[in-house]
Motif scaffolding. Structure first.
Motif, PDB file in Angstrom:
ATOM      1  N   LEU A 114       0.837  -1.197   0.000  1.00 24.06           N
ATOM      2  CA  LEU A 114       0.000   0.000   0.000  1.00 24.06           C
ATOM      3  C   LEU A 114       0.870   1.244   0.000  1.00 24.06           C
ATOM      4  O   LEU A 114       0.638   2.188  -0.776  1.00 24.06           O
ATOM      5  CB  LEU A 114      -0.923  -0.003   1.228  1.00 24.06           C
ATOM      6  N   PHE A 115       1.884   1.256   0.864  1.00 25.55           N
ATOM      7  CA  PHE A 115       2.781   2.403   0.965  1.00 25.55           C
ATOM      8  C   PHE A 115       3.467   2.684  -0.369  1.00 25.55           C
ATOM      9  O   PHE A 115       3.515   3.826  -0.837  1.00 25.55           O
ATOM     10  CB  PHE A 115       3.832   2.137   2.052  1.00 25.55           C
ATOM     11  N   MET A 116       3.985   1.632  -1.012  1.00 21.50           N
ATOM     12  CA  MET A 116       4.715   1.823  -2.258  1.00 21.50           C
ATOM     13  C   MET A 116       3.796   2.198  -3.421  1.00 21.50           C
ATOM     14  O   MET A 116       4.156   3.004  -4.281  1.00 21.50           O
ATOM     15  CB  MET A 116       5.501   0.552  -2.600  1.00 21.50           C
ATOM     16  N   ILE A 117       2.600   1.629  -3.449  1.00 23.45           N
ATOM     17  CA  ILE A 117       1.660   1.981  -4.507  1.00 23.45           C
ATOM     18  C   ILE A 117       1.219   3.434  -4.383  1.00 23.45           C
ATOM     19  O   ILE A 117       1.156   4.166  -5.376  1.00 23.45           O
ATOM     20  CB  ILE A 117       0.433   1.045  -4.471  1.00 23.45           C
ATOM     21  N   LYS A 118       0.933   3.886  -3.175  1.00 21.02           N
ATOM     22  CA  LYS A 118       0.543   5.286  -2.999  1.00 21.02           C
ATOM     23  C   LYS A 118       1.694   6.220  -3.342  1.00 21.02           C
ATOM     24  O   LYS A 118       1.488   7.285  -3.927  1.00 21.02           O
ATOM     25  CB  LYS A 118       0.083   5.534  -1.557  1.00 21.02           C
ATOM     26  N   ARG A 119       2.890   5.806  -2.997  1.00 22.01           N
ATOM     27  CA  ARG A 119       4.065   6.624  -3.337  1.00 22.01           C
ATOM     28  C   ARG A 119       4.254   6.676  -4.850  1.00 22.01           C
ATOM     29  O   ARG A 119       4.509   7.730  -5.431  1.00 22.01           O
ATOM     30  CB  ARG A 119       5.303   6.045  -2.659  1.00 22.01           C
ATOM     31  N   GLN A 120       4.113   5.533  -5.509  1.00 22.11           N
ATOM     32  CA  GLN A 120       4.258   5.492  -6.955  1.00 22.11           C
ATOM     33  C   GLN A 120       3.165   6.314  -7.642  1.00 22.11           C
ATOM     34  O   GLN A 120       3.411   7.008  -8.628  1.00 22.11           O
ATOM     35  CB  GLN A 120       4.197   4.039  -7.440  1.00 22.11           C
ATOM     36  N   GLN A 121       1.967   6.249  -7.086  1.00 23.59           N
ATOM     37  CA  GLN A 121       0.855   7.012  -7.643  1.00 23.59           C
ATOM     38  C   GLN A 121       1.134   8.513  -7.546  1.00 23.59           C
ATOM     39  O   GLN A 121       0.877   9.272  -8.485  1.00 23.59           O
ATOM     40  CB  GLN A 121      -0.427   6.655  -6.899  1.00 23.59           C
ATOM     41  N   LYS A 122       1.661   8.935  -6.400  1.00 21.89           N
ATOM     42  CA  LYS A 122       1.974  10.353  -6.221  1.00 21.89           C
ATOM     43  C   LYS A 122       3.065  10.791  -7.187  1.00 21.89           C
ATOM     44  O   LYS A 122       2.976  11.859  -7.806  1.00 21.89           O
ATOM     45  CB  LYS A 122       2.429  10.615  -4.782  1.00 21.89           C
ATOM     46  N   ILE A 123       4.091   9.972  -7.356  1.00 21.26           N
ATOM     47  CA  ILE A 123       5.184  10.321  -8.257  1.00 21.26           C
ATOM     48  C   ILE A 123       4.694  10.378  -9.696  1.00 21.26           C
ATOM     49  O   ILE A 123       5.111  11.248 -10.480  1.00 21.26           O
ATOM     50  CB  ILE A 123       6.348   9.321  -8.100  1.00 21.26           C
ATOM     51  N   ALA A 124       3.777   9.471 -10.070  1.00 21.93           N
ATOM     52  CA  ALA A 124       3.208   9.496 -11.418  1.00 21.93           C
ATOM     53  C   ALA A 124       2.437  10.793 -11.649  1.00 21.93           C
ATOM     54  O   ALA A 124       2.499  11.387 -12.728  1.00 21.93           O
ATOM     55  CB  ALA A 124       2.300   8.285 -11.625  1.00 21.93           C
ATOM     56  N   GLU A 125       1.716  11.239 -10.626  1.00 22.82           N
ATOM     57  CA  GLU A 125       0.964  12.487 -10.741  1.00 22.82           C
ATOM     58  C   GLU A 125       1.908  13.677 -10.873  1.00 22.82           C
ATOM     59  O   GLU A 125       1.695  14.578 -11.692  1.00 22.82           O
ATOM     60  CB  GLU A 125       0.056  12.659  -9.519  1.00 22.82           C
ATOM     61  N   ILE A 126       2.971  13.673 -10.068  1.00 18.05           N
ATOM     62  CA  ILE A 126       3.945  14.758 -10.141  1.00 18.05           C
ATOM     63  C   ILE A 126       4.656  14.759 -11.487  1.00 18.05           C
ATOM     64  O   ILE A 126       4.905  15.819 -12.079  1.00 18.05           O
ATOM     65  CB  ILE A 126       4.953  14.636  -8.981  1.00 18.05           C
ATOM     66  N   ALA A 127       4.975  13.567 -12.010  1.00 18.34           N
ATOM     67  CA  ALA A 127       5.621  13.471 -13.320  1.00 18.34           C
ATOM     68  C   ALA A 127       4.735  14.073 -14.400  1.00 18.34           C
ATOM     69  O   ALA A 127       5.222  14.755 -15.314  1.00 18.34           O
ATOM     70  CB  ALA A 127       5.938  12.015 -13.642  1.00 18.34           C
ATOM     71  N   GLN A 128       3.429  13.856 -14.302  1.00 17.73           N
ATOM     72  CA  GLN A 128       2.512  14.416 -15.282  1.00 17.73           C
ATOM     73  C   GLN A 128       2.445  15.936 -15.187  1.00 17.73           C
ATOM     74  O   GLN A 128       2.381  16.638 -16.203  1.00 17.73           O
ATOM     75  CB  GLN A 128       1.109  13.815 -15.099  1.00 17.73           C
ATOM     76  N   ILE A 129       2.486  16.466 -13.973  1.00 15.53           N
ATOM     77  CA  ILE A 129       2.492  17.922 -13.791  1.00 15.53           C
ATOM     78  C   ILE A 129       3.755  18.527 -14.418  1.00 15.53           C
ATOM     79  O   ILE A 129       3.697  19.553 -15.096  1.00 15.53           O
ATOM     80  CB  ILE A 129       2.415  18.276 -12.295  1.00 15.53           C
ATOM     81  N   ILE A 130       4.887  17.880 -14.179  1.00 16.02           N
ATOM     82  CA  ILE A 130       6.144  18.366 -14.759  1.00 16.02           C
ATOM     83  C   ILE A 130       6.083  18.301 -16.282  1.00 16.02           C
ATOM     84  O   ILE A 130       6.493  19.229 -16.984  1.00 16.02           O
ATOM     85  CB  ILE A 130       7.334  17.531 -14.233  1.00 16.02           C
ATOM     86  N   ARG A 131       5.522  17.218 -16.803  1.00 16.83           N
ATOM     87  CA  ARG A 131       5.420  17.027 -18.243  1.00 16.83           C
ATOM     88  C   ARG A 131       4.528  18.090 -18.884  1.00 16.83           C
ATOM     89  O   ARG A 131       4.764  18.506 -20.018  1.00 16.83           O
ATOM     90  CB  ARG A 131       4.873  15.627 -18.527  1.00 16.83           C
ATOM     91  N   ALA A 132       3.499  18.511 -18.141  1.00 16.49           N
ATOM     92  CA  ALA A 132       2.541  19.480 -18.678  1.00 16.49           C
ATOM     93  C   ALA A 132       2.960  20.926 -18.406  1.00 16.49           C
ATOM     94  O   ALA A 132       2.247  21.855 -18.786  1.00 16.49           O
ATOM     95  CB  ALA A 132       1.158  19.215 -18.079  1.00 16.49           C
ATOM     96  N   HIS A 133       4.091  21.113 -17.740  1.00 15.55           N
ATOM     97  CA  HIS A 133       4.531  22.462 -17.380  1.00 15.55           C
ATOM     98  C   HIS A 133       4.750  23.324 -18.617  1.00 15.55           C
ATOM     99  O   HIS A 133       5.387  22.906 -19.590  1.00 15.55           O
ATOM    100  CB  HIS A 133       5.827  22.387 -16.572  1.00 15.55           C
ATOM    101  N   SER A 134       4.223  24.539 -18.577  1.00 15.05           N
ATOM    102  CA  SER A 134       4.388  25.474 -19.691  1.00 15.05           C
ATOM    103  C   SER A 134       5.729  26.197 -19.594  1.00 15.05           C
ATOM    104  O   SER A 134       6.102  26.668 -18.508  1.00 15.05           O
ATOM    105  CB  SER A 134       3.261  26.512 -19.671  1.00 15.05           C
ATOM    106  N   PRO A 135       6.454  26.318 -20.698  1.00 14.47           N
ATOM    107  CA  PRO A 135       7.728  27.059 -20.685  1.00 14.47           C
ATOM    108  C   PRO A 135       7.554  28.521 -20.292  1.00 14.47           C
ATOM    109  O   PRO A 135       8.514  29.184 -19.900  1.00 14.47           O
ATOM    110  CB  PRO A 135       8.217  26.942 -22.138  1.00 14.47           C
ATOM    111  N   GLN A 136       6.307  29.030 -20.372  1.00 16.49           N
ATOM    112  CA  GLN A 136       6.043  30.424 -19.999  1.00 16.49           C
ATOM    113  C   GLN A 136       5.769  30.599 -18.510  1.00 16.49           C
ATOM    114  O   GLN A 136       5.636  31.723 -18.030  1.00 16.49           O
ATOM    115  CB  GLN A 136       4.840  30.965 -20.785  1.00 16.49           C
ATOM    116  N   ALA A 137       5.663  29.496 -17.764  1.00 17.06           N
ATOM    117  CA  ALA A 137       5.406  29.577 -16.321  1.00 17.06           C
ATOM    118  C   ALA A 137       6.725  29.587 -15.558  1.00 17.06           C
ATOM    119  O   ALA A 137       7.618  28.787 -15.842  1.00 17.06           O
ATOM    120  CB  ALA A 137       4.538  28.398 -15.877  1.00 17.06           C
TER     121      ALA A 137
END
Length: 234
Positions: free
Chosen positions: A88-111
């Motif tokens: 459970l701990f590792m899955i929740k951690r992996q889920q959070k990292i996946a979400e953060i990776a998506q935010i980084i991927r979607a980051h605008s160069p103008q921000a």
């Protein structure tokens, strides 16, 4: 759109996470998709029991009743109850990292770097805040006690490296500090400590607006150009 992308990213990695975790802990490895679905159901049921009550509410009988699987079926893969908590701990951690990776991927160069770090801190801290402090501490202690390779704890952050480096190189605001991958990796680990340590240590500041402000300031100092550090709120 982002939520769907996070779900797809998580769905893509979850089977690999389960398999690698089971292999590393000498447990029965789930090779079939059906078995992986069973494990996912068990872990999700464990999370529901914890949120509704406490760690002690995760009994064999309660878990069987909620998940719909027999006690024997549950412990076909898990040697002990604590092994379920590790997963459970590792899955929740992996889920959070996946979400953060998506935010980084979607980051605008103008921000700029401030908005970038602020979004990351808010997502990370809000995710950790969903669990009571004593539950986070228990899950963490259980992980380091039961995991065969606890040193791989921070290796999961490798998933964000390429996207973070791309955000640096594509920055059009001139607020991101330039750095190579070695420096970036060390800075990411330091940044993680600022976000998670208060939770892991049971510090009352964990999850508060003050905690967020401190973590944002640290993140901007680690990843922003020196001019961005002037006038940061204290």
């Amino acid at each position: 759109m982002i939520a769907r992308s996070v779900f797809n990213c998580f769905k893509f990695i979850i089977s690999g996470v389960f398999v690698s975790l089971f292999d590393s802990n000498n447990l029965q490895t789930p090779k079939q998709l059906r078995a992986q679905k069973t494990l996912q159901d068990i872990v999700e049921s464990t999370e529901k029991l914890i949120k509704a009550g406490d760690i002690e509410s995760v009994t064999s009988e309660n878990l069987s009743a909620l998940s719909g699987y027999s006690v024997g079926g549950i412990f076909h893969y898990f040697k002990k109850r604590d092994d379920i908590f590790v997963h459970l701990f590792m899955i929740k951690r992996q889920q959070k990292i996946a979400e953060i990776a998506q935010i980084i991927r979607a980051h605008s160069p103008q921000a700029d770097i401030n908005s970038f770090i602020t979004e990351l801190v808010n997502v990370a801290i809000n995710t950790l805040s969903r669990f009571r402090l004593k539950i986070i501490q228990y899950l963490l202690r259980t992980y380091f006690r039961r995991a065969k390779n606890p040193e791989s704890f921070d290796a999961l952050t490798d998933i964000v490296m390429d996207d973070w480096m791309r955000a640096i190189n594509q920055d059009q605001t001139n607020t991101f500090a330039l750095m190579d991958k070695d420096e970036l990796m060390i800075n990411i680990k330091a940044f993680q400590m600022a976000v998670r340590t208060p939770f892991f240590e049971g510090d009352p500041i964990a999850g508060t607006e003050k905690h967020k402000r401190i973590a944002i300031n640290i993140g901007v100092k680690l990843f922003g150009k020196s001019t961005q550090n002037e006038g940061l709120p204290q």
